[in-house]
Design a protein around this motif. Structure first.
Motif, PDB file in Angstrom:
ATOM      1  N   ARG A  30      36.281  46.397  26.155  1.00 20.90           N
ATOM      2  CA  ARG A  30      34.820  47.065  26.364  1.00 20.90           C
ATOM      3  C   ARG A  30      33.872  47.371  25.668  1.00 20.90           C
ATOM      4  O   ARG A  30      34.261  46.692  24.248  1.00 20.90           O
ATOM      5  N   LYS A  92      27.076  46.609  31.310  1.00 18.45           N
ATOM      6  CA  LYS A  92      26.036  47.401  30.946  1.00 18.45           C
ATOM      7  C   LYS A  92      27.264  47.693  29.440  1.00 18.45           C
ATOM      8  O   LYS A  92      28.380  47.663  29.358  1.00 18.45           O
ATOM      9  N   ARG A  95      30.832  49.601  29.086  1.00 20.44           N
ATOM     10  CA  ARG A  95      31.268  49.084  30.505  1.00 20.44           C
ATOM     11  C   ARG A  95      32.686  48.113  30.162  1.00 20.44           C
ATOM     12  O   ARG A  95      32.384  47.332  29.759  1.00 20.44           O
ATOM     13  N   TYR A  97      35.990  45.471  31.102  1.00 18.32           N
ATOM     14  CA  TYR A  97      35.870  43.837  31.228  1.00 18.32           C
ATOM     15  C   TYR A  97      37.328  44.157  31.302  1.00 18.32           C
ATOM     16  O   TYR A  97      37.460  44.188  30.065  1.00 18.32           O
ATOM     17  N   ASP A 119      35.164  42.076  36.085  1.00 18.78           N
ATOM     18  CA  ASP A 119      35.108  43.358  36.494  1.00 18.78           C
ATOM     19  C   ASP A 119      36.796  43.485  35.869  1.00 18.78           C
ATOM     20  O   ASP A 119      37.488  43.240  36.933  1.00 18.78           O
TER      21      ASP A 119
END
Length: 256
Positions: A30, A92, A95, A97, A119
């Motif tokens: 993250r 961002k 977020r 990942y 993602d």
């Protein structure tokens, strides 16, 4: 990086097979506020650190025998020679990942690893080779179309690496043979049978790689070589990403 590689090596030593050489290792992470830039996005410079960690885990899983001198008297270090990273979409702050890293190809001197930042909500592997993590897959897995795979890739990178034993360069083919990742038949087989295009989606026969023939694996390696050498441009590396139902392992950092 060396510590992580050796820690993973001792864990996966007896579990990897030559059919696993192209399977990815996944790191879930993250983007914290400390890695943000003035646009409140993950800073480009922090991708390099993530690449180091992800490559260390994959190297530990695959190259334990030669990193720890277990199956051979040859002891090698795996050194980075060059890195190319292309940014497709911002990540961002805060977020989550995933970082998917795999061996893509090799030649007489260099071994190439390709990494994709993707993602975390889109891909849910159904099998982990060296871990029992099936309970973490809480969602019903639905195959993602190849076009959508490309849209959820935030960044793609290629690392060119070399096996070094002191000042001596060990050819990747020799290193893979020591690690049990290249059979004698594969070493002698260049391109004999059709296999999935490196830029194509997963096919049923290639879902777990253990169903691939030696000829298919050899041809896949040859098809990927000009891409990881960047002979087809930087954006071609993005097309090497594909969703695998079977991955080597998943690792979660402290942000999870």
């Amino acid at each position: 990086m060396g510590y992580l590689a050796r820690r993973r090596s001792s864990y996966a030593l007896q579990q990897c097979h030559f059919s696993h050489v192209f399977l990815p290792a996944v790191v879930r992470s993250r983007s914290p506020a400390t890695e943000g830039d003035c646009n409140i996005h993950k800073s480009n410079s922090t991708y390099i650190t993530d690449l180091d960690v992800s490559r260390a885990h994959l190297s530990g899983f695959l190259f334990a025998p030669i990193l720890l001198s277990i199956k051979s008297s040859i002891h090698c270090n795996l050194l980075v020679s060059a890195i190319s990273c292309t940014f497709h979409q911002e990540i961002k702050s805060f977020r989550p990942y995933e970082i998917w890293t795999r061996v893509a190809s090799w030649d007489d001197k260099w071994i190439y690893m390709v990494t994709h930042f993707v993602d975390t909500s889109e891909f849910w592997p159904s099998r982990y080779v060296v871990q029992d993590l099936t309970s973490t897959n809480r969602r019903i897995r639905v195959p993602v179309p190849h076009e959508k795979e490309q849209r959820v890739v935030f960044a793609s990178a290629v690392a060119r690496m070399v096996f070094k034993s002191g000042r001596l360069t060990v050819p990747p083919k020799r290193a893979l043979e020591i690690c049990g990742l290249l059979s004698a038949q594969a070493a002698e087989c260049p391109t004999a049978a059709p296999c999935p295009d490196p830029g194509a989606g997963v096919t049923e026969s290639a879902t777990g790689f253990n169903k691939w023939t030696v000829e298919e694996m050899a041809l896949y390696k040859e098809k990927g070589l000009p891409i990881v050498r960047l002979e087809r441009g930087w954006d071609a590396v993005r097309g090497l990403f594909r969703e695998d139902q079977c991955v080597l392992a998943e690792y979660r950092d402290s942000m999870w």
